[in-house]
Scaffold this motif. Structure first.
Motif, PDB file in Angstrom:
ATOM      1  N   VAL A 129       0.733  -1.068   0.335  1.00 57.49           N
ATOM      2  CA  VAL A 129      -0.040  -0.119  -0.112  1.00 57.49           C
ATOM      3  C   VAL A 129       0.889   1.141  -0.044  1.00 57.49           C
ATOM      4  CG1 VAL A 129      -1.860   1.233   1.073  1.00 57.49           C
ATOM      5  CG2 VAL A 129      -1.781  -1.110   1.116  1.00 57.49           C
ATOM      6  N   THR A 130       1.044   2.085  -1.144  1.00 57.87           N
ATOM      7  CA  THR A 130       1.737   3.172  -1.338  1.00 57.87           C
ATOM      8  C   THR A 130       1.241   4.363  -1.190  1.00 57.87           C
ATOM      9  OG1 THR A 130       1.710   2.938  -3.701  1.00 57.87           O
ATOM     10  CG2 THR A 130       3.310   1.564  -2.533  1.00 57.87           C
ATOM     11  N   GLY A 131       1.820   5.613  -1.123  1.00 57.71           N
ATOM     12  CA  GLY A 131       1.567   6.896  -1.238  1.00 57.71           C
ATOM     13  C   GLY A 131       2.129   7.789  -0.268  1.00 57.71           C
ATOM     14  N   GLY A 132       1.845   9.097  -0.357  1.00 55.80           N
ATOM     15  CA  GLY A 132       2.468   9.928   0.369  1.00 55.80           C
ATOM     16  C   GLY A 132       1.965  10.130   1.727  1.00 55.80           C
ATOM     17  N   ARG A 133       2.430  10.717   2.533  1.00 56.58           N
ATOM     18  CA  ARG A 133       2.031  11.012   3.833  1.00 56.58           C
ATOM     19  C   ARG A 133       0.725  11.770   3.893  1.00 56.58           C
ATOM     20  NH1 ARG A 133       5.477  14.034   8.721  1.00 56.58           N
ATOM     21  NH2 ARG A 133       4.119  13.808  10.265  1.00 56.58           N
ATOM     22  N   GLY A 134      -0.055  11.169   4.582  1.00 49.01           N
ATOM     23  CA  GLY A 134      -1.571  11.453   4.881  1.00 49.01           C
ATOM     24  C   GLY A 134      -2.402  11.148   3.838  1.00 49.01           C
ATOM     25  N   THR A 135      -2.002  10.402   2.995  1.00 49.12           N
ATOM     26  CA  THR A 135      -2.747  10.128   1.868  1.00 49.12           C
ATOM     27  C   THR A 135      -3.841   8.860   2.348  1.00 49.12           C
ATOM     28  OG1 THR A 135      -1.174   8.637   1.101  1.00 49.12           O
ATOM     29  CG2 THR A 135      -1.397  10.778   0.081  1.00 49.12           C
ATOM     30  N   GLY A 136      -3.681   8.253   3.394  1.00 47.33           N
ATOM     31  CA  GLY A 136      -4.722   7.249   3.878  1.00 47.33           C
ATOM     32  C   GLY A 136      -4.296   5.751   3.688  1.00 47.33           C
ATOM     33  N   LYS A 137      -2.890   5.614   3.751  1.00 43.86           N
ATOM     34  CA  LYS A 137      -2.327   4.148   3.831  1.00 43.86           C
ATOM     35  C   LYS A 137      -2.566   3.584   5.125  1.00 43.86           C
ATOM     36  CE  LYS A 137       2.035   5.604   3.200  1.00 43.86           C
ATOM     37  NZ  LYS A 137       1.731   6.851   3.420  1.00 43.86           N
ATOM     38  N   SER A 138      -2.272   4.284   5.923  1.00 51.64           N
ATOM     39  CA  SER A 138      -2.436   3.411   7.622  1.00 51.64           C
ATOM     40  C   SER A 138      -3.898   3.261   7.608  1.00 51.64           C
ATOM     41  CB  SER A 138      -1.948   4.362   8.605  1.00 51.64           C
ATOM     42  OG  SER A 138      -0.489   4.645   8.375  1.00 51.64           O
ATOM     43  N   ARG A 139      -4.684   4.312   7.027  1.00 52.34           N
ATOM     44  CA  ARG A 139      -6.324   4.058   7.626  1.00 52.34           C
ATOM     45  C   ARG A 139      -6.721   2.752   6.706  1.00 52.34           C
ATOM     46  NH1 ARG A 139      -9.158   8.190   5.337  1.00 52.34           N
ATOM     47  NH2 ARG A 139     -11.223   7.585   6.433  1.00 52.34           N
ATOM     48  N   LEU A 140      -6.312   2.587   5.552  1.00 52.95           N
ATOM     49  CA  LEU A 140      -6.653   1.570   4.465  1.00 52.95           C
ATOM     50  C   LEU A 140      -6.219  -0.029   5.241  1.00 52.95           C
ATOM     51  CD1 LEU A 140      -7.985   0.403   2.097  1.00 52.95           C
ATOM     52  CD2 LEU A 140      -5.747   0.522   1.017  1.00 52.95           C
ATOM     53  N   LEU A 141      -5.158   0.216   5.824  1.00 50.75           N
ATOM     54  CA  LEU A 141      -4.539  -1.101   6.579  1.00 50.75           C
ATOM     55  C   LEU A 141      -5.367  -1.234   7.830  1.00 50.75           C
ATOM     56  CD1 LEU A 141      -0.729  -1.298   5.966  1.00 50.75           C
ATOM     57  CD2 LEU A 141      -2.471  -2.564   4.817  1.00 50.75           C
ATOM     58  N   ALA A 142      -5.781  -0.291   8.588  1.00 53.94           N
ATOM     59  CA  ALA A 142      -6.509  -0.371   9.806  1.00 53.94           C
ATOM     60  C   ALA A 142      -7.762  -0.683   9.400  1.00 53.94           C
ATOM     61  CB  ALA A 142      -6.438   1.095  10.527  1.00 53.94           C
ATOM     62  N   TRP A 143      -8.466  -0.230   8.470  1.00 58.22           N
ATOM     63  CA  TRP A 143      -9.981  -0.738   7.890  1.00 58.22           C
ATOM     64  C   TRP A 143      -9.747  -2.439   7.759  1.00 58.22           C
ATOM     65  CZ3 TRP A 143     -10.897  -3.165   3.420  1.00 58.22           C
ATOM     66  CH2 TRP A 143     -12.208  -3.553   3.007  1.00 58.22           C
ATOM     67  N   LEU A 144      -8.870  -2.839   7.114  1.00 59.37           N
ATOM     68  CA  LEU A 144      -8.552  -4.356   6.811  1.00 59.37           C
ATOM     69  C   LEU A 144      -8.552  -5.211   8.200  1.00 59.37           C
ATOM     70  CD1 LEU A 144      -8.364  -6.732   5.108  1.00 59.37           C
ATOM     71  CD2 LEU A 144      -5.763  -6.210   5.035  1.00 59.37           C
ATOM     72  N   LEU A 145      -7.598  -4.606   9.291  1.00 63.87           N
ATOM     73  CA  LEU A 145      -7.474  -5.138  10.482  1.00 63.87           C
ATOM     74  C   LEU A 145      -8.843  -5.232  11.231  1.00 63.87           C
ATOM     75  CD1 LEU A 145      -5.564  -6.426  12.572  1.00 63.87           C
ATOM     76  CD2 LEU A 145      -5.187  -4.276  13.374  1.00 63.87           C
ATOM     77  N   ALA A 146      -9.614  -4.053  11.008  1.00 64.26           N
ATOM     78  CA  ALA A 146     -10.629  -3.876  11.863  1.00 64.26           C
ATOM     79  C   ALA A 146     -11.839  -5.028  11.696  1.00 64.26           C
ATOM     80  CB  ALA A 146     -11.314  -2.503  11.571  1.00 64.26           C
ATOM     81  N   GLY A 147     -11.812  -5.439  10.382  1.00 72.58           N
ATOM     82  CA  GLY A 147     -13.087  -6.316  10.042  1.00 72.58           C
ATOM     83  C   GLY A 147     -12.502  -7.796   9.795  1.00 72.58           C
ATOM     84  N   SER A 148     -11.106  -7.912   9.987  1.00 75.45           N
ATOM     85  CA  SER A 148     -10.418  -9.158   9.660  1.00 75.45           C
ATOM     86  C   SER A 148     -10.982 -10.473  10.490  1.00 75.45           C
ATOM     87  CB  SER A 148      -8.931  -9.165   9.878  1.00 75.45           C
ATOM     88  OG  SER A 148      -8.638  -9.030  11.071  1.00 75.45           O
ATOM     89  N   ASP A 149     -11.482 -10.293  11.488  1.00 75.67           N
ATOM     90  CA  ASP A 149     -12.179 -11.617  12.006  1.00 75.67           C
ATOM     91  C   ASP A 149     -13.365 -11.801  11.969  1.00 75.67           C
ATOM     92  OD1 ASP A 149      -9.693 -11.646  13.718  1.00 75.67           O
ATOM     93  OD2 ASP A 149     -10.493 -10.583  15.468  1.00 75.67           O
TER      94      ASP A 149
END
Length: 585
Positions: free
Chosen positions: A45-65
């Motif tokens: 997951v690539t992109g500049g700072r503040g573009t939402g990379k961490s939010r996208l991974l956090a989204w995957l983790l939040a529903g992974s179970d």
């Protein structure tokens, strides 16, 4: 008519995501739920700072179970980590305990699970002096993440600014977010840190517990840049409260002058202190435990603070490499790694005497059966009775083993040799009761008074029993004996000898192996100690179902617990004792 079950994960089960990241969410979910050979094992997951990379991974983790196909087994931010400290945390989350990169790769290769890992902020990895490889995130890729992803069954979603940082293995799936800078970015304390004029930002801090988190996190990085790292590394307060990743990276630089003993202490304490779940007093207790036998001045400095915690290291003897141990009439009996039997003083671990065990027999486990007599097990799973010192086997009163106990041992060994009984894996004894566990998942409970008539067999687990303990509760008038078993299925079960049944649910079930058990009647009631393969010790107050977690700085394969709260632990790295504050358990 019932609606058919969805075969795969449904994006509606995940939280709502907005912005540019929402457009990539379906592709990320599709990647996470696939396991076919054509699917890349690495998603960047690539992109500049503040573009939402961490939010996208956090989204995957939040529903992974919400679906088995998307379960995430470890999520470890790489920011400020070197390969070693990142491996510690990945190993901890996978249930192995804090392991170095080499051991982590071995454990993952042997793990039958398909493992999914999320690594945020890989581009911010690295720590220590800028001229060393550990400061470069590419070193983390080369030394840890690339070898990890080369193993079958491992898949990872990794956050980077540019895909070039992590080129493979194979051709990764790249989910690229816009590169433009955000309209607003919150100041980052990692980069800006406290003002240099703030005295708490220097090595002169006196109360590290009260210092802001940003100061504790960045103080050593600043000190290393300014050439004063050795000053901060010899501050015991900072060692107990500072960043474990920063300390580990700095101590890896041989140019930073510190006492030799400090690097030895940190090799034991660092993996434990890298966990974020420890309180400050517990960090001091861990560092004190690692320093007791290696750095007495550091241990003495930390002792008052360590003693404020619910457990404190009493003594450590690294030379006492232990296969098995037991307490018997005020003495500590220890079997070393080559099968020799020693007697020690439990108060300080001091050696007292050697005990003969008989020619050709090398025990690995022992249990005290009264009057300074032992029941021992060798590596082949055979039993042997070890008489008290000075007694010759089979000499009547001088060797007061009951005939029926001798008969049980002989019968059991004959059955093992004939293949009719599984080899013994662990033994325990208390007040005339002997518990013998085996590799078939069962155990036998023998009564010293009733002989073969009182022998009972129980199927405890479907896999080998790894540890056993037994106890006759105080005031028991009806022959009750409690038996606790631990097995390779990661469960610990409590058994009642009257019914031959276990509790409906395990006392514990974990993704780790119970390696040793000790059950004792203490001032706090019945206490069960469980040592786990991931260097965790759990202390249960059975009457209340309450548990206290104790981090271990060494592997433990044998336990013994006294009524006043002295817990003796043994393993291949030596033996040590913890003084438990039973009132705070």
């Amino acid at each position: 008519m019932t609606a058919p079950q969805a075969l795969g994960p449904v994006i509606g089960d995940w939280p709502v995501l907005d912005g540019a990241a929402a457009g990539l969410a379906p592709a990320l979910l599709d990647w996470a739920s696939r396991d076919d050979p054509a699917c890349p094992r690495l998603c960047l997951v690539t992109g500049g700072r503040g573009t939402g990379k961490s939010r996208l991974l956090a989204w995957l983790l939040a529903g992974s179970d919400s679906h088995p196909a998307t379960t995430v087994h470890a999520t470890v931010p790489a920011r400020g980590q070197i390969a070693l400290t990142l491996a510690w945390e990945i190993g901890r989350q996978l249930g192995y305990g804090p392991t170095g990169p080499g051991e982590l790769l071995e454990r993952v290769e042997a793990d039958p699970r398909p493992l999914r890992v999320i690594i945020p902020d890989l581009h911010l990895a690295g720590r220590g002096p800028a001229d060393l490889p550990a400061a470069d995130p590419r070193t983390v890729v080369a030394e840890l993440l690339a070898p990890l992803l080369s193993l079958p069954g491992v898949r990872a979603a990794v956050e980077v600014e540019r895909a070039e940082l992590f080129p493979g293995p194979g051709r990764p799936l790249v989910l690229a977010l816009p590169q433009g800078a955000p309209a607003f970015t919150r100041p980052d304390p990692w980069e800006t840190g406290p003002d240099r004029t703030d005295p708490r930002a220097t090595a002169g801090v006196r109360d590290w517990e009260q210092a802001p988190a940003a100061v504790r996190e960045t103080a050593l990085d600043r000190a290393v840049r300014q050439g004063t790292g050795s000053v901060l590394l010899t501050d015991p307060g900072y060692l107990a409260h500072g960043s474990a990743a920063a300390i580990t990276a700095a101590l890896a630089d041989s140019r930073i002058a510190v006492p030799r003993s400090l690097r030895t202490v940190w090799a034991s304490a660092g993996p434990v202190l890298s966990s974020a779940e420890l309180s400050y007093s517990e960090r001091a207790a861990v560092l004190h435990a690692a320093a007791v036998a290696v750095d007495p001045p550091l241990a003495e400095y930390l002792r008052p603070r360590a003693e404020q915690h619910s457990w404190t290291a009493r003594w450590t003897r690294a030379e006492l490499r232990t296969a098995g141990l037991t307490l018997d009439q005020g003495s500590l009996l220890v079997v070393d790694l080559i099968g020799r039997l020693h007697e020690h003083d439990p108060a300080d671990g001091r050696p007292v005497a050697r005990r003969p065990v008989g020619p050709g027999f090398r025990p690995v486990h022992i249990a005290a059966v009264g009057a300074r007599r032992l029941l021992a097990v060798d590596a082949m799973g055979r039993l042997q009775l070890v008489p008290a010192p000075g007694a010759a086997p089979g000499t009547g009163a001088a060797d007061p083993f009951p005939d029926h106990l001798r008969d049980l041992v002989l019968r059991h060994n004959a059955a093992v040799l004939a293949g009719g009984t599984a080899p013994v894996t662990a033994v325990a004894a208390d007040r005339g009761n002997v518990a013998v566990a085996d590799a078939g998942g069962g155990f036998q409970l023998w009564s010293a008074e009733q002989g073969t008539a009182g022998a009972r067999s129980h199927r405890a687990h479907r896999v080998p029993v790894t540890a056993i303990s037994c106890l006759v509760p105080p005031g028991s008038q009806d022959g009750l004996c409690l038996v606790v078993t631990g097995a390779g299925d990661g469960t610990v079960r409590l058994w009642d000898s009257r019914t031959g049944r276990s509790m409906p649910e395990p006392v514990e079930r974990r993704n780790a192996l119970p390696t040793a058990l000790a059950l004792a009647d203490t001032g706090a009631g019945l206490v069960l100690a469980v040592a786990w393969s991931d260097r965790r010790l759990h202390l249960w107050r059975l009457s209340e179902g309450r548990v206290t977690f104790v981090p271990l700085v060494r592997d433990v394969d044998a336990l013994a617990l006294t009524g006043d709260g002295l817990l003796v632990c043994g393993g291949t790295d030596g033996a040590f004792a913890l003084a438990l504050d039973l009132d705070t358990l």
